[in-house]
Design an enzyme around this catalytic site. Structure first.
Site, PDB file in Angstrom:
ATOM      1  CG  HIS A   4     -13.880  48.805  79.391  1.00 20.23           C
ATOM      2  ND1 HIS A   4     -14.855  47.900  79.064  1.00 20.23           N
ATOM      3  CD2 HIS A   4     -13.212  48.271  80.439  1.00 20.23           C
ATOM      4  CE1 HIS A   4     -14.786  46.866  79.889  1.00 20.23           C
ATOM      5  NE2 HIS A   4     -13.787  47.072  80.729  1.00 20.23           N
ATOM      6  CB  ALA A   5     -14.513  53.717  75.831  1.00 20.66           C
TER       7      ALA A   5
END
Length: 94
Positions: free
Chosen positions: A17-18
């Site tokens: 994620h991210a």
């Protein structure tokens, strides 16, 4: 073209994620091989076999890969082994 495949368990605390997804995508883009990522799931699961480009942060995030999930990285091309090794280090930095 040769295809390289590696199954691994994600140990990166944030999953993909991210920031880890961005680092993953940027790394994949530095290689010539076509690289995909998929969740390693049971065949009956709704997202079984769905592969996304390792070069797309948004596509990676749609897989919702978390720490402890098993993934499959596939690379097709002359530098497939190198890109799979580099991506494995991001997903499982231990």
């Amino acid at each position: 073209m040769p295809t390289v495949e590696r199954r691994l368990v994600v140990t990166e605390e944030a999953g993909l994620h991210a920031r880890p997804a961005a680092q993953f995508a940027q790394t994949a883009a530095r290689y010539e091989s076509e690289v995909t990522v998929a969740r390693a799931v049971e065949p009956a699961a709704p997202d079984a076999g769905r592969e996304v480009s390792a070069r797309s942060v948004l596509a990676l995030m749609t897989l919702n890969i978390r720490c402890g999930d098993e993934i499959v990285i596939r690379a097709r091309g002359t530098d497939g082994s190198a890109v799979v090794d580099a991506l494995a280090l991001i997903a499982s930095p231990s």
